[in-house]
Design an enzyme around this catalytic site. Structure first.
Site, PDB file in Angstrom:
ATOM      1  N   THR A  37       0.836  -1.207   0.000  1.00 11.65           N
ATOM      2  CA  THR A  37       0.000   0.000   0.000  1.00 11.65           C
ATOM      3  C   THR A  37       0.871   1.256   0.000  1.00 11.65           C
ATOM      4  OG1 THR A  37      -0.074  -0.260   2.383  1.00 11.65           O
ATOM      5  CG2 THR A  37      -2.031  -0.956   1.175  1.00 11.65           C
ATOM      6  N   ASP A  38       2.124   1.139   0.477  1.00  8.79           N
ATOM      7  CA  ASP A  38       2.899   2.376   0.709  1.00  8.79           C
ATOM      8  C   ASP A  38       3.148   3.171  -0.568  1.00  8.79           C
ATOM      9  OD1 ASP A  38       4.870   0.555  -0.169  1.00  8.79           O
ATOM     10  OD2 ASP A  38       6.359   1.136   1.350  1.00  8.79           O
ATOM     11  N   GLY A 123      17.802 -11.199   3.109  1.00  7.08           N
ATOM     12  CA  GLY A 123      16.784 -11.644   2.153  1.00  7.08           C
ATOM     13  C   GLY A 123      15.558 -12.214   2.828  1.00  7.08           C
ATOM     14  N   ALA A 124      15.326 -11.848   4.087  1.00 11.96           N
ATOM     15  CA  ALA A 124      14.195 -12.430   4.816  1.00 11.96           C
ATOM     16  C   ALA A 124      12.991 -11.510   4.794  1.00 11.96           C
ATOM     17  CB  ALA A 124      14.601 -12.732   6.252  1.00 11.96           C
ATOM     18  N   GLU A 161      17.275   4.361  -2.803  1.00 13.39           N
ATOM     19  CA  GLU A 161      16.912   3.004  -3.263  1.00 13.39           C
ATOM     20  C   GLU A 161      16.246   3.063  -4.649  1.00 13.39           C
ATOM     21  OE1 GLU A 161      16.628   0.243  -0.586  1.00 13.39           O
ATOM     22  OE2 GLU A 161      15.975  -1.219  -2.061  1.00 13.39           O
ATOM     23  N   ASP A 173       9.574   1.101   4.860  1.00 19.06           N
ATOM     24  CA  ASP A 173      10.695   0.490   5.583  1.00 19.06           C
ATOM     25  C   ASP A 173      11.566   1.552   6.251  1.00 19.06           C
ATOM     26  OD1 ASP A 173       9.588  -1.657   4.339  1.00 19.06           O
ATOM     27  OD2 ASP A 173      11.239  -2.009   2.953  1.00 19.06           O
TER      28      ASP A 173
END
Ligand code: GLA
Length: 386
Positions: A37-38, A123-124, A161, A173
């Protein structure tokens, strides 16, 4: 984390024990509800966790930046003139991306030595990359006396990013990592950046993070594909009236406009986003009013929509979530983060946690051949100097 040991490792790699580096920390995050949704201007409900990235850093009088990590054998030296060039070693692109953004703010980056040490499983889906970015951003802002707020640092790291790494992620994040509060979930409007902290302590229940240990292959390209599908949906829906984000629409409005989207897949993606947005609002109310079964129901509905409409779950995430839901004492379970592998979360009656981990672990391994890991989420504060 033992800071003396880390300091020793720093001197082993870079020498010169006369100049002490500074220590910074940025956590990882887990999202309770509000997935994908972000970047659609919607709501999210993430928490910062106690796992994260430690960074020891000092300035040097040489025209290079040296990088090292304790996580694996690695050392790199990048001349100041090449800081804006993308490197084949993926992880240093995160700090480089952040430096590039500071350079765009006219901060003159000079020589530095930096040792990173992370304890977020890679990668989690717990935002190890955003954690590296925010640790770097906070450290650089201190080291170069840049007057910048934590929210602006989150925005800067998102741009880093998007522009340098090429992952078209939203703000969730970085925001959670920057603004996280101990025992709190951040109820954030990703369009306006307005947020408030909701207590994430649910008496009698424990938030368990379940790592499928399925690495999230091709995440960036599949993720960017979803972002593009949402843009296509927005464009189709905007033929009726101008819209800024998919989140401008209520579910009822979407129902009456969805015929404007001719591609069925794109329509499903939009339905997920708009229904997920409504679920976040309902989940926040449920949490505040301690209606925990309702919160769990919404967690389940969120996962089901990510599986059926957004198609970002996959065999491993679906298997671990199904196994979790089969256990007596589980109130809800869902994937968390981008999906395509990585972690899921479950809200489990505290006295059942051991039994939960054993049974889900055995059944999941039997079905997938992968051994999962379980972590008890400690919800901590945001990025800071230690
Ligand atoms: C990743 C992205 C976030 C967000 C989530 C899905 O973690 O970095 O911006 O889109 O996926 O909710």
């Amino acid at each position: 984390m033992d800071s003396n040991l880390l300091l020793k490792e720093f001197y082993q790699r870079f020498g010169n024990e006369n100049v002490k580096p500074e220590l910074y920390f940025a956590p990882g995050r887990v999202n309770l509800i509000g997935e994908h949704t972000d970047y659609n201007g919607g709501y999210v409900l993430p928490c910062a966790i106690s796992y994260g990235t430690y960074l020891l850093i000092r300035r040097i009088n040489e025209p290079v930046v040296r990088f090292a990590t304790t996580n694996f054998e690695f050392k790199a030296e990048i001349p100041l003139t090449q800081l804006s060039i993308k490197q084949p070693d993926k992880w240093i692109n995160y700090p480089l991306a952040v430096m590039d953004q500071f350079a765009k703010l006219n901060v003159k980056i000079e020589g530095m030595e930096m040792l990173y040490s992370g304890n977020i499983p890679n990668g989690a889906g717990l935002s190890s990359s955003a954690s590296i970015e925010m640790a770097t951003a906070v450290a650089i802002s201190h080291l170069y006396n840049v007057d910048i707020s934590m929210v602006d640092m989150a925005k800067l790291s998102r741009r880093a990013e998007n522009e340098f790494v090429g992952m078209n992620c939203g703000i969730m994040d970085m925001f959670a990592i920057g603004m996280g509060k101990k025992n709190g979930a951040l109820f954030l409007n990703c369009r306006t950046y307005e947020y408030n902290v909701v207590s994430a302590n649910v008496a009698g229940y424990t938030l368990v993070i379940m790592n499928t240990n399925k690495r999230r292959g091709l995440t960036d390209s599949k993720y960017n594909e979803r972002v593009a599908e949402c843009e296509a949906a927005l464009k189709a829906l905007s033929t009726d009236r101008p819209l800024v984000d998919l989140s401008d629409l209520s579910l009822a409005e979407f129902e009456s406009l969805q015929h404007l989207i001719t591609d069925e897949v794109v329509r499903k993606r939009a339905y997920h986003v708009i229904s997920e947005n409504a679920r976040v609002l309902a989940a926040v109310d449920a949490l505040k009013e301690n209606r925990i079964p309702e919160f769990g129901r919404l967690m389940n509905a969120s996962h089901d929509s990510l599986r059926d409409n957004y198609e970002v779950t996959g065999f491993e995430l679906d298997t671990i979530v199904n196994e979790a839901r089969n256990i007596n004492g589980v109130i809800g379970a869902r994937m968390t983060g981008a999906g395509f592998g990585g972690c899921a979360i479950a809200l489990v009656k505290s006295e059942k946690v051991n039994e939960f981990c054993n049974t889900v672990g055995t059944n999941y391994e039997e079905k997938t051949g992968l051994k999962p890991d379980f972590y008890i989420a400690e919800i901590g504060d945001g990025a800071r100097k230690l």
